[in-house]
Write a protein that holds these residues in place. Structure first.
Motif, mmCIF file in Angstrom:
data_model
loop_
_atom_site.group_PDB
_atom_site.id
_atom_site.type_symbol
_atom_site.label_atom_id
_atom_site.label_comp_id
_atom_site.label_asym_id
_atom_site.label_seq_id
_atom_site.Cartn_x
_atom_site.Cartn_y
_atom_site.Cartn_z
ATOM 1 N N PHE A 1 -56.019 24.229 44.337
ATOM 2 C CA PHE A 1 -57.214 24.751 43.665
ATOM 3 C C PHE A 1 -58.474 24.024 44.128
ATOM 4 O O PHE A 1 -59.569 24.583 44.059
ATOM 5 C CB PHE A 1 -57.028 24.674 42.153
ATOM 6 C CG PHE A 1 -55.966 25.613 41.660
ATOM 7 C CD1 PHE A 1 -56.159 26.995 41.743
ATOM 8 C CD2 PHE A 1 -54.765 25.147 41.177
ATOM 9 C CE1 PHE A 1 -55.169 27.876 41.337
ATOM 10 C CE2 PHE A 1 -53.771 26.018 40.755
ATOM 11 C CZ PHE A 1 -53.976 27.386 40.842
ATOM 12 N N TYR B 1 -46.647 34.239 48.153
ATOM 13 C CA TYR B 1 -48.018 34.326 47.654
ATOM 14 C C TYR B 1 -48.767 35.480 48.332
ATOM 15 O O TYR B 1 -49.581 36.165 47.696
ATOM 16 C CB TYR B 1 -48.767 33.013 47.905
ATOM 17 C CG TYR B 1 -48.235 31.824 47.152
ATOM 18 C CD1 TYR B 1 -47.576 31.977 45.931
ATOM 19 C CD2 TYR B 1 -48.367 30.533 47.659
ATOM 20 C CE1 TYR B 1 -47.076 30.886 45.242
ATOM 21 C CE2 TYR B 1 -47.873 29.436 46.969
ATOM 22 C CZ TYR B 1 -47.224 29.620 45.765
ATOM 23 O OH TYR B 1 -46.729 28.533 45.090
ATOM 24 N N ASP C 1 -50.614 21.093 43.027
ATOM 25 C CA ASP C 1 -51.338 22.250 42.494
ATOM 26 C C ASP C 1 -52.843 21.995 42.515
ATOM 27 O O ASP C 1 -53.634 22.874 42.850
ATOM 28 C CB ASP C 1 -50.881 22.552 41.067
ATOM 29 C CG ASP C 1 -49.428 23.005 41.014
ATOM 30 O OD1 ASP C 1 -48.903 23.437 42.050
ATOM 31 O OD2 ASP C 1 -48.821 22.923 39.931
ATOM 32 N N LEU D 1 -51.370 32.665 39.847
ATOM 33 C CA LEU D 1 -52.563 31.828 40.000
ATOM 34 C C LEU D 1 -52.752 31.409 41.459
ATOM 35 O O LEU D 1 -53.872 31.443 41.985
ATOM 36 C CB LEU D 1 -52.447 30.588 39.114
ATOM 37 C CG LEU D 1 -52.760 30.790 37.627
ATOM 38 C CD1 LEU D 1 -52.440 29.524 36.832
ATOM 39 C CD2 LEU D 1 -54.227 31.165 37.445
ATOM 40 N N LYS D 2 -51.649 31.022 42.110
ATOM 41 C CA LYS D 2 -51.778 30.585 43.504
ATOM 42 C C LYS D 2 -52.013 31.777 44.438
ATOM 43 O O LYS D 2 -52.714 31.645 45.444
ATOM 44 C CB LYS D 2 -50.543 29.789 43.912
ATOM 45 C CG LYS D 2 -50.512 28.439 43.222
ATOM 46 C CD LYS D 2 -49.241 27.694 43.455
ATOM 47 C CE LYS D 2 -49.251 26.405 42.614
ATOM 48 N NZ LYS D 2 -47.960 25.705 42.651
ATOM 49 N N PHE E 1 -53.747 34.318 43.535
ATOM 50 C CA PHE E 1 -55.172 34.599 43.315
ATOM 51 C C PHE E 1 -56.030 33.625 44.122
ATOM 52 O O PHE E 1 -57.028 34.023 44.736
ATOM 53 C CB PHE E 1 -55.494 34.484 41.821
ATOM 54 C CG PHE E 1 -56.778 35.133 41.422
ATOM 55 C CD1 PHE E 1 -56.849 36.508 41.241
ATOM 56 C CD2 PHE E 1 -57.920 34.379 41.234
ATOM 57 C CE1 PHE E 1 -58.043 37.111 40.889
ATOM 58 C CE2 PHE E 1 -59.114 34.973 40.883
ATOM 59 C CZ PHE E 1 -59.182 36.344 40.700
ATOM 60 N N ALA E 2 -55.612 32.339 44.125
ATOM 61 C CA ALA E 2 -56.323 31.358 44.954
ATOM 62 C C ALA E 2 -56.257 31.759 46.426
ATOM 63 O O ALA E 2 -57.230 31.613 47.173
ATOM 64 C CB ALA E 2 -55.713 29.970 44.751
ATOM 65 N N PHE F 1 -54.290 41.299 35.644
ATOM 66 C CA PHE F 1 -53.859 39.964 35.232
ATOM 67 C C PHE F 1 -52.427 39.954 34.712
ATOM 68 O O PHE F 1 -51.964 38.918 34.226
ATOM 69 C CB PHE F 1 -54.827 39.409 34.190
ATOM 70 C CG PHE F 1 -56.119 38.920 34.791
ATOM 71 C CD1 PHE F 1 -56.170 37.700 35.432
ATOM 72 C CD2 PHE F 1 -57.269 39.699 34.746
ATOM 73 C CE1 PHE F 1 -57.341 37.249 36.020
ATOM 74 C CE2 PHE F 1 -58.450 39.266 35.320
ATOM 75 C CZ PHE F 1 -58.503 38.036 35.965
ATOM 76 N N ASP G 1 -46.605 33.060 36.101
ATOM 77 C CA ASP G 1 -47.979 32.567 35.934
ATOM 78 C C ASP G 1 -48.443 31.687 37.094
ATOM 79 O O ASP G 1 -49.503 31.952 37.677
ATOM 80 C CB ASP G 1 -48.094 31.817 34.601
ATOM 81 C CG ASP G 1 -47.930 32.740 33.406
ATOM 82 O OD1 ASP G 1 -48.236 33.944 33.537
ATOM 83 O OD2 ASP G 1 -47.490 32.274 32.345
ATOM 84 N N PRO G 2 -47.678 30.625 37.458
ATOM 85 C CA PRO G 2 -48.155 29.810 38.594
ATOM 86 C C PRO G 2 -48.184 30.576 39.910
ATOM 87 O O PRO G 2 -49.069 30.338 40.751
ATOM 88 C CB PRO G 2 -47.146 28.651 38.639
ATOM 89 C CG PRO G 2 -45.943 29.140 37.910
ATOM 90 C CD PRO G 2 -46.448 30.068 36.867
#
Length: 292
Positions: A269, A19, A265, A224-225, A227-228, A38, A220-221
């Motif tokens: 978030f 990540y 998950d 997203l993580k 980005f988190a 993105f 994708d996941p």
């Protein structure tokens, strides 16, 4: 400390390191161009599939398969710059962001056509080898992931902060017009930024492949993580991406083990939302609203 807890911490550090690499790719592009890419998740998937092609389909030894996949990802970064970013770079930021979303969908579909819908299981240099750490059996690949990720982060730090080219990249990130007046090749720095983003996402894809299956939706996941992670660590902060990535990886693994794998998950978030409410600038970064 129990053996299970040691295994979970090492697994969390390994996933968190991935990540962190993807988060750094987000930050590098955003700092240099002002754009959130993105399509970063799809770039991770392409990196993983390129390693599948070189390591499984072409049957190259991994010592050659990995560099070949990374070289292809560097070229992919140049193509991404030439086809997506350069034609849109003088358009409003929202237009460029939408462009990255659209090209991400195109990349995902192209990967589906090229590699099919059946997942691959990329090889690890260490196979199923385990290492004894304080009595706990730890996957050698997990330790390899942590070592390679931090090696990449260290090399990136030296390149950005200790070399003349890195100083030019930072100058472009601060003020591209002033950098151009000083004779810095802004377009060349943009190309280099996308090459670095390709190498970071490619490395992440290569490392995560043997831990997960290589699937066209795998990016994708991860994105997203990541980005988190940079929200938690600080959107413009390199140390923030590293710390945020590690926190997300540990939260995911410990949450799955001690709370529920169904909510792992959601837990990540939830932590991100708490940071947005309590400390929106993240641990190391500046307020996101101030960057608009």
């Amino acid at each position: 400390m129990s053996q299970q807890l040691i295994q979970l911490i090492v697994s969390g550090l390994a996933v968190g390191s991935v990540y962190a690499l993807v988060g750094l790719a987000f930050i590098m592009v955003n700092e240099a161009t002002g754009v959130v890419n993105f399509a970063t998740g799809q770039m991770v998937a392409i990196g993983c599939f390129l390693a599948v092609t070189t390591g499984i389909q072409l049957e190259l030894p991994l010592v050659a398969a990995y560099p070949a996949a990374l070289a292809a990802m560097a070229l992919f970064g140049i193509v991404f710059y030439a086809v997506v970013f350069r034609p849109l770079q003088d358009r409003p930021v929202v237009t460029v962001i939408i462009g990255t979303v659209m090209i991400g969908i195109v990349i995902q579909n192209a990967a589906l056509i090229t590699w099919g819908s059946v997942p691959f299981r990329p090889r690890s240099p260490f196979g199923r080898q385990v290492v004894d750490v304080f009595g706990a059996s730890i996957s050698a690949h997990a330790l390899f992931v942590i070592a390679v990720a931090f090696l990449m982060i260290g090399l990136l730090y030296v390149f950005i902060y200790k070399t003349a080219i890195g100083a030019r990249m930072r100058a472009v990130a601060q003020d591209r017009d002033a950098a151009r007046l000083m004779g810095i090749g802004v377009d060349r720095m943009f190309v280099l930024t996308w090459v670095i983003a390709g190498l970071l996402t490619g490395t992440a894809g290569i490392l995560v492949g043997p831990m997960w299956f290589a699937d066209v939706n795998m990016g994708d996941p991860i994105a997203l993580k990541a980005f988190a992670a940079i929200i938690i660590g600080g959107f413009s902060s390199v140390p923030g991406a590293i710390v945020g990535g590690i926190l997300v990886g540990l939260s995911e693994m410990l949450g799955a083990a001690y709370i529920s794998s169904a909510y792992k998950d959601g837990l990540v978030f939830l932590v991100m939302i708490l940071f947005l409410l309590v400390r929106p600038q993240g641990i190391f970064g500046e307020r996101i609203g101030q960057r608009a």
